[in-house]
Scaffold this active site. Structure first.
Site, PDB file in Angstrom:
ATOM      1  N   SER A   1      65.213  -8.554   7.743  1.00 44.02           N
ATOM      2  CA  SER A   1      64.411  -8.103   6.598  1.00 44.02           C
ATOM      3  C   SER A   1      65.223  -7.435   5.497  1.00 44.02           C
ATOM      4  O   SER A   1      64.654  -7.078   4.452  1.00 44.02           O
ATOM      5  CB  SER A   1      63.305  -7.153   7.071  1.00 44.02           C
ATOM      6  OG  SER A   1      62.244  -7.886   7.646  1.00 44.02           O
TER       7      SER A   1
ATOM      8  N   SER B   1      57.491  -3.571   5.498  1.00 37.16           N
ATOM      9  CA  SER B   1      58.328  -4.755   5.692  1.00 37.16           C
ATOM     10  C   SER B   1      57.470  -6.001   5.929  1.00 37.16           C
ATOM     11  O   SER B   1      57.826  -6.883   6.717  1.00 37.16           O
ATOM     12  CB  SER B   1      59.314  -4.569   6.853  1.00 37.16           C
ATOM     13  OG  SER B   1      60.412  -5.440   6.721  1.00 37.16           O
TER      14      SER B   1
ATOM     15  N   LYS C   1      64.785  -8.845   2.092  1.00 36.42           N
ATOM     16  CA  LYS C   1      63.759  -8.410   1.144  1.00 36.42           C
ATOM     17  C   LYS C   1      64.340  -7.602  -0.013  1.00 36.42           C
ATOM     18  O   LYS C   1      63.646  -7.385  -1.026  1.00 36.42           O
ATOM     19  CB  LYS C   1      62.679  -7.620   1.876  1.00 36.42           C
ATOM     20  CG  LYS C   1      61.891  -8.448   2.893  1.00 36.42           C
ATOM     21  CD  LYS C   1      60.825  -7.621   3.579  1.00 36.42           C
ATOM     22  CE  LYS C   1      59.930  -8.469   4.480  1.00 36.42           C
ATOM     23  NZ  LYS C   1      60.516  -8.736   5.800  1.00 36.42           N
TER      24      LYS C   1
END
Length: 398
Positions: free
Chosen positions: A66, A126, A69
């Site tokens: 993640s 997230s 991101k």
């Protein structure tokens, strides 16, 4: 451990302020040794001085999970700046976004969700669903957004990164490095300071979604108020990852009796657990603050030198930096810092404000520590015909 014992200026892509300067082998032996860090790869960056203080395997290809991101957020923030989106604008939730596996914000196709809430869902929770909804809102579809992500890596100078999706789920070819992640994180904070505060939010959930899903997974936000970001990541292949950053006040970095801020950033990849990634990041950041002093050599826009200029309307050129010149040195060694300037001679006008003119070489005990490019703080126009002719004669005599 492959620890970089030299202090180096790290590239920040197109807005890179400095060039690399390695210490000699003799100087390397005098550098502080970092603590043992239980991670597959790591990097510690002094953002204020733009120097890598410690590293291990920072060019090793890894899955970012993640941490992906951060690039998604970069493009969303860029769309906000360009007025292609606004924070209050409501975006639809596609079936694709709704059905995303992994961590989620828990939005569904019956909802129209404001961009700001989707940003919070992507950063704090997230949420892979929020991430896809934002990607589709920016680019129309995920495939085009991924293309934009890869185009942006080239702009930022992330030479070892390839994206296959906007959320970070495991996919062949979806890889990056600790070095590239430090470039991305630093540019994100530098280019979009108005949005950095989202990364310090401890709790968030969208109305009507599960209350148990509101905690930011960055445990450091709950331990120390100087920590204010940045992003966690985890997949089975990537392990537990964390890009953490802290800012602390130091009187010697300020102006007019106001303390200045020193920011450090750590990239810890492939840790064994959520607690381990937080503990190792905290250990690394605290070590950086204690093992190295930040020394301000010159204020922003302060002339470092004022050399003579030939064939110009002005006889001198002020050179320096638009930002303060700060260098990180081993604790207690500030008094040993020496500088000297390397520049072309003679300097012949014209010069444009911001044009690179010279280099400031920084050393300790005659060992190089860093090299900072110096630019023209103001333009110097070319003199008229008579002035140029007169200086041409003087230069010939000289």
């Amino acid at each position: 451990m492959n620890f970089l014992l030299s202090l180096r200026r790290v590239s920040l892509g197109v807005c890179s302020a400095f060039v690399l300067a390695n210490l000699s082998v003799q100087a390397q032996s005098q550098m502080p040794q970092p603590p043992e860090i239980a991670a597959r790869a790591y990097l510690l960056l002094d953002v204020t001085s733009n120097q890598i203080l410690a590293e291990k395997d920072i060019d090793l290809p890894v899955e970012p999970a993640s941490l992906t991101k951060l690039m998604t957020a970069y493009l969303v923030f860029d769309a906000l700046r360009a007025n292609k989106l606004n924070l209050q604008q409501k975006l639809p939730v596609s079936y694709r976004a709704w059905k995303m596996p992994g961590s989620r914000m828990f939005i569904d196709p019956k909802m129209q969700v404001p961009v700001e809430d989707l940003i919070k869902g992507m950063i704090v929770q997230s949420g892979n669903d929020a991430t896809v909804a934002l990607s589709e809102g920016v680019a129309g579809n995920v495939e085009r957004f991924v293309q934009m992500m890869n185009e942006q890596t080239k702009v930022l100078g992330m030479k070892s990164t390839g994206y296959k999706n906007p959320e970070g789920l495991t996919e062949a070819g979806h890889t990056t490095t600790a070095r590239d992640l430090s470039v991305l994180a630093t540019r994100l904070m530098h280019d979009f300071p108005d949005y950095v505060a989202y990364y310090a939010i401890k709790k968030y959930r969208y109305e009507g979604t599960p209350a148990a899903n509101d905690n930011n997974r960055n445990l450091l936000l709950f331990r120390d108020p100087t920590f204010d970001g940045l992003k966690t990541g985890h997949t089975d292949a990537a392990g537990y990852c964390l890009i953490a950053t802290a800012k602390r006040e130091f009187p010697n970095l300020g102006v007019n009796n106001t303390p200045g801020v020193r920011r450090l950033l750590s990239v810890v990849l492939g840790a064994a657990s959520e607690n381990t990634r937080a503990n190792e990041s905290q250990k690394l950041l605290n070590w950086g603050y204690t093992a190295f002093d930040a020394v301000k050599l010159f204020d922003a826009n302060q002339p470092v030198a004022t050399p003579n200029v030939w064939k110009g309307k002005d006889n001198q050129l002020k050179i320096g930096r638009p930002d303060a010149i700060v260098v990180a040195v081993p604790t207690g060694s500030a008094a040993k810092v020496k500088t000297h300037i390397e520049r072309p001679d003679p300097l012949v006008a014209p010069f444009v404000q911001g044009q690179r003119i010279a280099s400031l070489k920084i050393s300790i005990d005659d060992k190089p520590v860093a090299e900072v490019p110096l630019v023209a703080l103001a333009s110097v126009e070319q003199a008229g015909v008579f002035g140029r002719a007169w200086d041409a004669i003087r230069l010939w005599i000289k």
